[in-house]
Design an enzyme around this catalytic site. Structure first.
Site, PDB file in Angstrom:
ATOM      1  N   HIS A  69      11.208  19.419  -4.615  1.00  7.36           N
ATOM      2  CA  HIS A  69      11.553  18.317  -5.519  1.00  7.36           C
ATOM      3  C   HIS A  69      10.989  18.526  -6.917  1.00  7.36           C
ATOM      4  CE1 HIS A  69       7.693  16.002  -5.667  1.00  7.36           C
ATOM      5  NE2 HIS A  69       7.496  16.596  -4.516  1.00  7.36           N
ATOM      6  N   GLY A 129       5.609  19.853   0.085  1.00  6.02           N
ATOM      7  CA  GLY A 129       4.718  20.794  -0.573  1.00  6.02           C
ATOM      8  C   GLY A 129       3.302  20.675  -0.056  1.00  6.02           C
ATOM      9  N   THR A 130       2.856  19.444   0.196  1.00  9.46           N
ATOM     10  CA  THR A 130       1.517  19.238   0.737  1.00  9.46           C
ATOM     11  C   THR A 130       1.366  19.903   2.098  1.00  9.46           C
ATOM     12  OG1 THR A 130       1.231  17.149  -0.462  1.00  9.46           O
ATOM     13  CG2 THR A 130      -0.148  17.490   1.493  1.00  9.46           C
ATOM     14  N   CYS A 147      -2.546  13.648  -8.834  1.00  7.28           N
ATOM     15  CA  CYS A 147      -2.400  13.684  -7.376  1.00  7.28           C
ATOM     16  C   CYS A 147      -2.930  12.410  -6.726  1.00  7.28           C
ATOM     17  CB  CYS A 147      -3.109  14.913  -6.801  1.00  7.28           C
ATOM     18  SG  CYS A 147      -4.784  15.146  -7.396  1.00  7.28           S
TER      19      CYS A 147
END
Length: 380
Positions: free
Chosen positions: A202, A81-82, A325
Site C-alpha cells: 500500500h 508490511g508489519t 508509526c
C-alpha cells in the site's frame, strides 16, 4: 459533497500523507477487479480453479521479483508490511540461535522492528544516529560483533534519510542483515547486501493488506511462528491471490514511472524545505540530499502537533504528525528524539503520485499563518 451553509461544493482534501498509504493505483484497481473472478481458488488444489489461482500467484511473485530486482523464489506475500518485518527479522534471529541471540538495530528503526526485537526476550542494542538520522556506522559495527542479526532500514520512514545498507552489509563479518524497505520499496531501487527484507504494497499504491517478505537464496532463515501447510512455507494463511496481483501491477507501473516522478517530487520537496525554513523557530530535519524524494519532516517550536494536524485538516490538508508509526497516539517520536530534534509540533509531508504543484503551493500558503495562529493561542 457541498457546504450546507453556502450551498457550494466542498473542495476535495489535499492528501499529503502518501508515505502512510498511497491511493490505489489505477493499474492495481484494474488488475484486482479482474483477478477477483479468476483467483478465488486455493492455490494448493489440483482442480482447475486451484491451478488457475496458483498460476496467478506465481505470476504476481514473478512481477514483484522483477520490480524489486530479486528472484521469484525469494518473494513471499504476507498479510502486511508489519508481518513481513516480523517474519524477516525473527526468522533470521531464530536461524542463528546456536550462534547468538542478541539483535542490533539502529535507533531510528520502525516500531515494528523494535517490537519484534523486544518480543524475543533477548538483548537488543540500538546504535546511535547523527543529526540527520543516519546511523553511525562504526558504532553499529562495534555492537554487531557476536550478534545474531543486524537490522538497518533502507530509508527512514519519518525523515526520509537513506541508510548505508550496502556499506554496512559489506563490513559485517558473517552476521545477516535485515532491511526494512517498507518506506522505499518501489520508489527507489533496493540496495544490495541484505539477507532478508520487508516491503508493503500500500506504500506504492497496491492494495492494503499485502506485505512482501524477501529472503535471499541460500540465507539461513527459520520460521519463528507455527508453520502452515501452504504454497509458501515462509508465510501462513490462505493467500489473497487477487490482492497480490494488484500489488504486482501497481509495483510494475510505479517502477516504470518512478524516474520522472521522483525528479518532480524531489524538486517540490526542495521548495518545501526552503520555504518552511523561513518560518521562525522551525527545525527542518533529515538529510537534505541523501533522502527519499517524496518526504520531508519539520518541527515548530511552541506548537502542539495534534493541534497542527487538526488546524491543517480544517484547511483541507491531510498530513501526519507525531511518530509516523504511532500516530494514533501522537506520542513523541523516538526517531526525532534519537536525532536530537524537536519531538513535538512536527509535520511529515509526503507527496504521492497525484500530488500537484498547486497542492504544494496551497500548503505553503496556509502553513505560516496556521503556525502563527497556534502560537498566538498559547500567548506567543
Amino acid at each position: 459533497m457541498t457546504n450546507a451553509a453556502q450551498g457550494s461544493p466542498t473542495p476535495p482534501p489535499r492528501y499529503l500523507d502518501a508515505a502512510s498509504s498511497e491511493p490505489l493505483h489505477p493499474a492495481a484497481r484494474e488488475t484486482l477487479l479482474a483477478a477477483l473472478d479468476q483467483g478465488y481458488g486455493d492455490p494448493r488444489r489440483l482442480h482447475r480453479p486451484g491451478r488457475s489461482a496458483r498460476l496467478l500467484l506465481d505470476n504476481a511473485r514473478a512481477v514483484v521479483a522483477e520490480g524489486l530486482g530479486v528472484r521469484p523464489d525469494e518473494v513471499t506475500f504476507t498479510a502486511s508490511g508489519t508481518d513481513a518485518v516480523h517474519r524477516g527479522l525473527l526468522g533470521l534471529h531464530r536461524a542463528r540461535a546456536r550462534v547468538g541471540r542478541r539483535i542490533v538495530h539502529t535507533a531510528v528503526e520502525h516500531s515494528a522492528v523494535l517490537h519484534a526485537a523486544a518480543w524475543t526476550g533477548d538483548d537488543h542494542d540500538a546504535a546511535p544516529v547523527d543529526a540527520h538520522g543516519r546511523v553511525l556506522v562504526p558504532e553499529l559495527l562495534a555492537r554487531a560483533d557476536g550478534a545474531a542479526v543486524v537490522a538497518v532500514q533502507a530509508a527512514n520512514h519519518e525523515v526520509g534519510t537513506t541508510q548505508p545498507v550496502s556499506e554496512i552489509a559489506d563490513r559485517l563479518d558473517g552476521v545477516p542483515l535485515f532491511m526494512d524497505a517498507c518506506a522505499s520499496a518501489g520508489r527507489t531501487p533496493l540496495p544490495h547486501g541484505w539477507s532478508a527484507a520487508a516491503a508493503s504494497a500500500h506504500k506504492w499504491g497496491g492494495p492494503a493488506g499485502v506485505g512482501v517478505l524477501l529472503v535471499r537464496k541460500g540465507v539461513r532463515w527459520s520460521s519463528p511462528f507455527p508453520r502452515d501447510d501452504r504454497v509458501d512455507d515462509r508465510t501462513s494463511g490462505f493467500e489473497n491471490v487477487p490482492a497480490a496481483l494488484g500489488a504486482a501491477a501497481a509495483l510494475q507501473a510505479v517502477v516504470a514511472e518512478r524516474a520522472s516522478l521522483n525528479a518532480r517530487h524531489a524538486a517540490l520537496v526542495d521548495r518545501v524545505r526552503a520555504s518552511v525554513a523561513r518560518i521562525p523557530d522551525t527545525d527542518v530535519v533529515g538529510d537534505p540530499v541523501d533522502r527519499l524524494p517524496h518526504l520531508v519532516t519539520f518541527s515548530f517550536l511552541y506548537v502542539d502537533g495534534e493541534a497542527l494536524v487538526h488546524a491543517l485538516d480544517r484547511r483541507g490538508f491531510g498530513i501526519a504528525s507525531g511518530s509516523a508509526c504511532t500516530a494514533s497516539t501522537l506520542a513523541p517520536s523516538h526517531v526525532l528524539a534519537a536525532m536530537g530534534a524537536l519531538t513535538h509540533g512536527n509535520v511529515r509531508l509526503s507527496l504521492g503520485r497525484n500530488t500537484t504543484e498547486a497542492d504544494v503551493d496551497a500548503f505553503l500558503e496556509v502553513l505560516p499563518s496556521t503556525v502563527a495562529d497556534l502560537r498566538a493561542d498559547v500567548g506567543l
